[in-house]
Design a protein around this motif. Sequence first.
Motif, mmCIF file in Angstrom:
data_model
loop_
_atom_site.group_PDB
_atom_site.id
_atom_site.type_symbol
_atom_site.label_atom_id
_atom_site.label_comp_id
_atom_site.label_asym_id
_atom_site.label_seq_id
_atom_site.Cartn_x
_atom_site.Cartn_y
_atom_site.Cartn_z
ATOM 1 N N VAL A 173 0.662 -1.376 0.124
ATOM 2 C CA VAL A 173 -0.119 0.009 -0.036
ATOM 3 C C VAL A 173 1.034 1.188 0.004
ATOM 4 C CG1 VAL A 173 -1.847 1.328 1.105
ATOM 5 C CG2 VAL A 173 -1.811 -1.122 1.300
ATOM 6 N N THR A 174 1.923 1.324 0.601
ATOM 7 C CA THR A 174 2.986 2.372 0.514
ATOM 8 C C THR A 174 3.294 2.618 -0.583
ATOM 9 O OG1 THR A 174 3.840 1.613 2.700
ATOM 10 C CG2 THR A 174 5.072 2.973 1.836
ATOM 11 N N ILE A 234 0.134 7.176 -6.565
ATOM 12 C CA ILE A 234 -1.037 8.095 -6.512
ATOM 13 C C ILE A 234 -0.337 9.552 -6.320
ATOM 14 C CG2 ILE A 234 -2.608 9.057 -5.292
ATOM 15 C CD1 ILE A 234 -3.635 6.303 -4.304
ATOM 16 N N ILE A 235 0.768 9.691 -5.653
ATOM 17 C CA ILE A 235 1.433 11.047 -5.432
ATOM 18 C C ILE A 235 1.842 11.418 -6.734
ATOM 19 C CG2 ILE A 235 3.239 12.161 -4.549
ATOM 20 C CD1 ILE A 235 2.681 10.716 -1.898
ATOM 21 N N ALA A 278 0.481 2.268 6.134
ATOM 22 C CA ALA A 278 1.337 2.827 5.216
ATOM 23 C C ALA A 278 1.502 4.452 5.184
ATOM 24 C CB ALA A 278 0.601 2.782 3.728
ATOM 25 N N VAL A 279 0.506 4.997 5.712
ATOM 26 C CA VAL A 279 0.650 6.692 5.811
ATOM 27 C C VAL A 279 1.771 6.831 6.863
ATOM 28 C CG1 VAL A 279 -0.340 8.586 6.851
ATOM 29 C CG2 VAL A 279 -1.592 6.984 4.951
ATOM 30 N N ARG A 280 1.817 5.905 7.926
ATOM 31 C CA ARG A 280 2.750 6.285 9.098
ATOM 32 C C ARG A 280 4.110 5.994 8.576
ATOM 33 N NH1 ARG A 280 -0.311 2.256 13.262
ATOM 34 N NH2 ARG A 280 1.580 2.085 14.361
ATOM 35 N N VAL A 305 7.280 8.470 8.358
ATOM 36 C CA VAL A 305 8.663 8.079 8.887
ATOM 37 C C VAL A 305 9.684 8.436 7.869
ATOM 38 C CG1 VAL A 305 10.203 5.928 9.427
ATOM 39 C CG2 VAL A 305 8.184 6.106 10.435
ATOM 40 N N THR A 306 9.662 8.194 6.564
ATOM 41 C CA THR A 306 10.548 8.542 5.504
ATOM 42 C C THR A 306 10.529 9.818 4.799
ATOM 43 O OG1 THR A 306 9.057 7.495 3.867
ATOM 44 C CG2 THR A 306 10.805 6.003 4.830
ATOM 45 N N GLY A 307 9.553 10.558 5.421
ATOM 46 C CA GLY A 307 9.557 12.296 5.288
ATOM 47 C C GLY A 307 8.672 12.392 3.824
ATOM 48 N N ILE A 308 7.912 11.489 3.229
ATOM 49 C CA ILE A 308 7.217 11.752 2.161
ATOM 50 C C ILE A 308 5.948 12.481 2.416
ATOM 51 C CG2 ILE A 308 5.782 10.791 0.350
ATOM 52 C CD1 ILE A 308 8.283 8.442 0.246
ATOM 53 N N VAL A 309 5.358 12.247 3.485
ATOM 54 C CA VAL A 309 4.053 12.791 4.133
ATOM 55 C C VAL A 309 4.237 13.404 5.375
ATOM 56 C CG1 VAL A 309 2.550 11.574 2.165
ATOM 57 C CG2 VAL A 309 2.718 10.955 4.730
ATOM 58 N N LYS A 310 3.453 14.375 5.738
ATOM 59 C CA LYS A 310 3.127 15.049 7.109
ATOM 60 C C LYS A 310 1.850 14.765 7.493
ATOM 61 C CE LYS A 310 5.139 16.920 10.609
ATOM 62 N NZ LYS A 310 6.083 16.027 11.484
#
Length: 230
Positions: free
Chosen positions: A13-14, A20-21, A52-54, A58-63
């Motif tokens: 899902v990640t 999608i992004i 997946a969002v978490r 962690v990897t700095g892609i989303v906040k």
Amino acid sequence: MKSLKKERVSLLVTDAIKEIIDSEHLKPGDKLYSENELANKLEVSRSSVREAVRMLEVTGIVKVFQGKGIFISAPEENDCPIRSWVVDNMELLKEHFEVRLLIEPHAASLAAKWAGKEALAELAAHYSLFCDFVRQKNLVEAIEKDSAFHLLIAKMTKNRTLSVLMNTMTKTLNEGWFASLNMPGRLERTVDEHGEILKALQVGDGVAAARHMTGHLHNALEDIKAYTHI
């Protein structure tokens, strides 16, 4: 976007959210779909999306902003997001490894006693695929096979309570598992360490299996500490 309903791994899902992004050309500061919208779009459970969002955070892609939603991060917001996440959550990670060190060496010892030929063959197959994915630098699949290796050892003990505990741990700190395997060189060292555990199990040596499992978990925690200078 294809459905992920039948895929083996929630970690996929990640990658789907990353797709999608990219496909929708979302830029730093843009708002991503909500967890419910992502779950419907990908045809997966909301819990899989949340995990997946978490990991993406962690990897700095989303906040994630409570009450506001999920936003695309700007690269300059955090030049080393994994290190930052680990530093912020170090106490939780230590507790996680403390529990694993209490449970998994004993599980390895029991597995050496009770594992049959079919279970050992399945474990060897997981290990072989893990090695392949590490060589291919396929982090998502490598992490899935890493967790599957540990979960299968717990299952091999024939102790249902222990299996449930391991399943719970992998789900409650999935992002910690993800972060630890992102440490420089950790995946490659895990190949060697899992190999030693597998060899001990194959010859039914519970003492060696427990010792190698202890060393593996201890080394993983020490790698995290060294990476974050803690």
